[in-house]
Design a protein around this motif. Structure first.
Motif, mmCIF file in Angstrom:
data_model
loop_
_atom_site.group_PDB
_atom_site.id
_atom_site.type_symbol
_atom_site.label_atom_id
_atom_site.label_comp_id
_atom_site.label_asym_id
_atom_site.label_seq_id
_atom_site.Cartn_x
_atom_site.Cartn_y
_atom_site.Cartn_z
ATOM 1 N N ILE A 52 0.716 -1.130 -0.019
ATOM 2 C CA ILE A 52 0.045 -0.166 -0.224
ATOM 3 C C ILE A 52 0.777 1.250 0.137
ATOM 4 C CG2 ILE A 52 -1.826 1.264 1.461
ATOM 5 C CD1 ILE A 52 -2.867 -1.179 2.321
ATOM 6 N N ALA A 53 1.805 0.966 0.971
ATOM 7 C CA ALA A 53 2.724 2.457 0.906
ATOM 8 C C ALA A 53 3.374 2.562 -0.535
ATOM 9 C CB ALA A 53 3.868 2.100 1.966
ATOM 10 N N SER A 54 3.938 1.498 -1.111
ATOM 11 C CA SER A 54 4.563 1.722 -2.485
ATOM 12 C C SER A 54 3.877 2.237 -3.447
ATOM 13 C CB SER A 54 4.935 0.250 -2.712
ATOM 14 O OG SER A 54 6.005 -0.390 -2.022
ATOM 15 N N GLU A 55 2.300 1.916 -3.422
ATOM 16 C CA GLU A 55 1.548 2.274 -4.758
ATOM 17 C C GLU A 55 1.499 3.704 -4.390
ATOM 18 O OE1 GLU A 55 -3.142 1.551 -6.321
ATOM 19 O OE2 GLU A 55 -2.098 0.167 -4.807
ATOM 20 N N PHE A 56 1.042 4.221 -2.959
ATOM 21 C CA PHE A 56 0.603 5.459 -2.700
ATOM 22 C C PHE A 56 1.901 6.459 -3.028
ATOM 23 C CE2 PHE A 56 0.565 9.014 0.440
ATOM 24 C CZ PHE A 56 -0.729 9.419 0.401
ATOM 25 N N ALA A 57 3.067 5.999 -2.608
ATOM 26 C CA ALA A 57 4.202 6.737 -2.923
ATOM 27 C C ALA A 57 4.310 7.282 -4.282
ATOM 28 C CB ALA A 57 5.468 6.164 -2.175
ATOM 29 N N VAL A 58 4.337 6.264 -4.961
ATOM 30 C CA VAL A 58 4.501 6.268 -6.758
ATOM 31 C C VAL A 58 3.354 7.024 -7.372
ATOM 32 C CG1 VAL A 58 4.453 5.195 -8.724
ATOM 33 C CG2 VAL A 58 6.065 4.275 -6.752
ATOM 34 N N MET A 59 2.121 6.675 -6.993
ATOM 35 C CA MET A 59 1.213 7.672 -7.544
ATOM 36 C C MET A 59 0.903 8.781 -7.090
ATOM 37 S SD MET A 59 -0.090 5.427 -9.626
ATOM 38 C CE MET A 59 -1.787 6.322 -10.134
ATOM 39 N N GLY A 60 1.339 9.070 -5.699
ATOM 40 C CA GLY A 60 1.244 10.434 -5.187
ATOM 41 C C GLY A 60 2.118 11.233 -6.127
ATOM 42 N N LEU A 61 3.533 10.700 -6.189
ATOM 43 C CA LEU A 61 4.573 11.368 -7.041
ATOM 44 C C LEU A 61 4.217 11.776 -8.297
ATOM 45 C CD1 LEU A 61 7.149 12.571 -7.303
ATOM 46 C CD2 LEU A 61 8.304 10.397 -7.648
ATOM 47 N N PHE A 98 0.943 -1.408 14.391
ATOM 48 C CA PHE A 98 2.277 -1.439 14.182
ATOM 49 C C PHE A 98 3.082 -0.281 14.667
ATOM 50 C CE2 PHE A 98 0.033 -3.414 10.467
ATOM 51 C CZ PHE A 98 -0.095 -4.738 10.848
ATOM 52 N N ARG A 99 2.348 0.478 15.585
ATOM 53 C CA ARG A 99 2.921 1.652 15.637
ATOM 54 C C ARG A 99 4.201 1.639 16.636
ATOM 55 N NH1 ARG A 99 -1.591 1.513 18.279
ATOM 56 N NH2 ARG A 99 -1.886 1.217 20.588
ATOM 57 N N HIS A 100 4.346 0.332 17.406
ATOM 58 C CA HIS A 100 5.594 0.340 17.912
ATOM 59 C C HIS A 100 6.452 -0.748 17.142
ATOM 60 C CE1 HIS A 100 3.764 2.363 21.491
ATOM 61 N NE2 HIS A 100 2.607 1.442 21.384
ATOM 62 N N ASP A 101 6.178 -0.819 15.895
ATOM 63 C CA ASP A 101 7.259 -1.860 15.003
ATOM 64 C C ASP A 101 7.135 -1.213 13.492
ATOM 65 O OD1 ASP A 101 8.690 -3.801 13.862
ATOM 66 O OD2 ASP A 101 7.264 -5.697 14.491
ATOM 67 N N GLN A 102 8.011 -0.544 13.494
ATOM 68 C CA GLN A 102 8.085 0.278 12.184
ATOM 69 C C GLN A 102 8.228 -0.645 11.136
ATOM 70 O OE1 GLN A 102 7.149 3.610 12.002
ATOM 71 N NE2 GLN A 102 7.621 4.389 13.838
ATOM 72 N N ASP A 103 8.956 -1.544 11.223
ATOM 73 C CA ASP A 103 9.145 -2.571 10.005
ATOM 74 C C ASP A 103 7.922 -3.178 9.695
ATOM 75 O OD1 ASP A 103 11.943 -2.011 10.266
ATOM 76 O OD2 ASP A 103 12.421 -3.704 11.530
ATOM 77 N N ARG A 104 6.837 -3.186 10.322
ATOM 78 C CA ARG A 104 5.794 -3.845 9.693
ATOM 79 C C ARG A 104 4.653 -2.706 9.520
ATOM 80 N NH1 ARG A 104 3.534 -7.837 14.122
ATOM 81 N NH2 ARG A 104 2.185 -8.531 12.363
ATOM 82 N N GLY A 105 5.031 -1.552 9.408
ATOM 83 C CA GLY A 105 4.234 -0.271 9.097
ATOM 84 C C GLY A 105 4.071 0.065 7.546
ATOM 85 N N TYR A 106 3.553 1.025 7.331
ATOM 86 C CA TYR A 106 3.503 1.564 6.052
ATOM 87 C C TYR A 106 4.717 2.252 5.489
ATOM 88 C CZ TYR A 106 -1.728 0.769 6.666
ATOM 89 O OH TYR A 106 -2.793 0.029 7.041
ATOM 90 N N VAL A 107 5.550 1.350 4.986
ATOM 91 C CA VAL A 107 7.052 1.908 4.545
ATOM 92 C C VAL A 107 7.347 1.400 3.418
ATOM 93 C CG1 VAL A 107 7.613 2.463 7.021
ATOM 94 C CG2 VAL A 107 7.912 0.224 6.043
#
Length: 579
Positions: A52-61, A98-107
């Motif tokens: 979801i993060a990948s799609e949002f970042a690319v489409m947003g750009l 996942f707020r306490h585990d960044q590696d599992r968040g929207y990154v």
């Protein structure tokens, strides 16, 4: 500009493809004003929402970049868009389990390329990569943001959405026809060697770049890649000619207007009278026959109508004005009918220039000066927010209307970062502003910054308070760094006006020949004009030997010379008198 793009992505041995990619090849006018954008994002395997993060970042750009002001530089536009995307993704993670585990968040990682005019702009966060193939040599343009803990263990040090603030690698490089750019995720480049990439790119499968990208992905998969695999290839087929890199720098097809006279009807306007004429332009008061509103018409100078560079700058004035929305900046009139001649129509300001106002008010009080300066600064901030520099701020280019509202009225020397970065430069250009008000760095051939406009505003402030210029005409004569170091600021304080000593210290800082020694922002300067800081009040109390050593030692020398003369006179008596 003309490019060919090929792309391919595969989930590989994973169940979900967390990569996302895209390219935007707009038509004119966006092709010239914003360029071509290509982006690749790579999700991280530890996160189930990274796709979801990948799609949002690319489409947003790819979408939001083309909505940014075309006055902005590529760097500012992309960084603003990516910063906004980062904030949204980070907030989603903070609101998730996942707020306490960044590696599992929207990154995700992100690598992006913007090709505008004859320049490639590279943006990078994470460990996806961008390569350039030029003359058979493959060069990696990005640096992996990955920390190696051991031979088999590593982690990302940067990613989009990972932290509240986003640090983006950026650099620009010149384009050449035939350049090949490759964007690839780690699932590809960790399993295919540079030699294979070069050979495959040079062959290009009869020009089918999609098939070439597929071949690279398949080879990485064959060699054991266990990650998602994505490749983008961009070939620069044709570059714009240096003389046509920017559509805003083209001389218009509209003819120059005839010589205008009072009572004459011209292109839907009735001329009332001429307001001003100079070697640069002719300005008339007119009535719009459709709305019956008073307007001002500005036409090109008769003497310069055959000068392409002059006509380009004349065109730019209206372009700049239509992008500025501020109460302290001159407003252009809406164009409601077809235009048949080259001119600019703006609002009519019922008032006088600041030059005339200063002649009518030779000794304004400090509070009045503050009010004028703050309004000018407010208008200048509208320029700076769009990465524009006015470059010719002076009293003749500032109007004060009957209500006391101050407006900046002339944009003929304005520099726009988004357009300036596409122009072919052969060296430092001429100083476009008026010499008495231009910052010292312009006379060294430097491009200038927002602190250059600040210097001009400080000169006007000094002139309002004293009726003179801080360095006289010495700034325009100092054309070397050594000469500028010898410039001596003359105190604004005198016996005829009640000006606090700390105000002099504020102006001394704003008018420093070195731009790095001035205030960092216009708002800081206007704040300091009202609120004395310790550094300024303590400076005002410092002895003369510390404030102005040259003046101190000149005074000491004069006193010593007088004492020596008096001693000689006392010792030997007056000439012609008996001992």
């Amino acid at each position: 500009m003309r490019v060919t793009v090929g792309q391919h992505s595969d989930k590989g041995r994973k169940e979900v493809n967390q990569d996302f990619y895209g390219a935007s090849l707009p038509k004119e006018p966006l092709l010239s004003s914003k360029g071509i954008a290509i982006a690749l994002a790579d999700g991280i395997g530890s996160s189930d929402v990274s796709h979801i993060a990948s799609e949002f970042a690319v489409m947003g750009l790819l979408e939001d970049y083309y909505c940014t002001s075309d006055a902005w530089s590529v760097k500012r536009s992309v960084e603003r868009v990516l910063t906004a995307a980062n904030s949204w993704l980070h907030s989603r993670t903070q609101q998730s389990p996942f707020r306490h585990d960044q590696d599992r968040g929207y990154v995700c990682t992100l690598s992006a390329l913007v090709l505008k005019s004859t320049t490639a702009h590279v943006f990078h966060v994470g460990d996806s990569r961008i390569y350039r193939l030029q003359g058979g040599s493959l060069e990696q343009l990005t640096v992996d943001h990955r920390v190696r803990v051991s031979e088999g263990q590593s982690y990302l040090s940067r990613a989009v959405g990972f932290k509240p603030q986003l640090e983006i690698d950026y650099h620009a490089l010149p384009l050449a026809q035939g350049d090949v750019f490759v964007l690839a995720c780690d699932g590809v480049y960790e399993h295919v060697d540079p030699a294979f990439l070069v050979q495959t790119l040079l062959e290009r499968h009869q020009g089918d770049l999609d098939q070439t990208a597929r071949r690279i992905v398949d080879e990485a998969l064959r060699r054991g890649s266990g990650d998602n695999l994505t490749v983008q290839i961009v070939v620069v087929d044709e570059l714009p000619a240096p003389s046509a890199t920017e559509i805003y720098h083209q001389v218009p097809s509209l003819p120059a207007p005839p010589v205008l006279e009072a009572r004459m009807t011209f292109d839907g306007y009735r001329i009332v009278r001429e307001l001003h004429a100079s070697h640069r332009s002719h300005i008339y008061l007119a009535v719009d026959l459709d709305s019956d509103d008073l307007v001002v018409l500005k036409t090109p100078s008769v003497d310069l109508r055959d000068n392409p560079a002059y006509l380009e700058r004349f065109m730019m004035e209206e372009w700049v004005a239509r992008r500025l929305h501020n109460a302290h900046v001159l407003k252009p009139c809406r164009q409601t009918r077809e235009r048949h001649y080259l001119y600019v129509a703006t609002e009519f300001i019922d008032g006088q220039t600041l030059s005339q106002w200063m002649r009518d008010h030779p000794k304004p009080d400090l509070e009045t000066v503050r009010g004028i300066v703050e309004q000018i600064a407010n208008g200048l901030q509208a320029f700076h927010r769009l990465e524009m520099l006015h470059q010719d701020l002076r009293p003749d280019n500032i109007m004060i209307d009957k209500t006391g509202t101050v407006k900046i009225i002339d944009f003929g020397a304005t520099r726009v970062a988004g357009i300036d970065e596409t122009a072919a430069r052969s060296g430092p250009g001429p100083v476009l502003g008026t010499e008495q008000y231009s910052a010292p760095e312009y006379f060294l051939g430097e491009a200038g910054t927002h602190r250059s406009d600040l210097f001009s505003l400080a000169v006007i402030t000094y002139q309002l308070l004293s009726g003179r210029l801080p360095y006289g005409t010495d700034v325009s004569k100092a054309r070397t760094a050594a000469a500028q170091r010898n410039l001596r600021y003359v105190s604004v304080l005198d016996d005829d006006r009640e000006i606090p000593a700390w105000i002099d210290a504020v102006l001394r800082k704003a008018l420093h020949p070195n731009p790095l020694r001035r205030h960092q922002a216009l708002s800081e300067f206007t704040h300091d004009l009202r609120h004395p800081k310790l550094e300024f009040t303590s400076l005002a109390r410092r002895p003369l030997v510390e404030q102005d050593p040259v003046r101190f030692w000149k005074t000491v020398s004069a006193v010593l010379a007088l004492m020596v003369f008096l001693l000689l006179l006392f010792q030997f008596g007056m000439p012609g008198t008996p001992p």
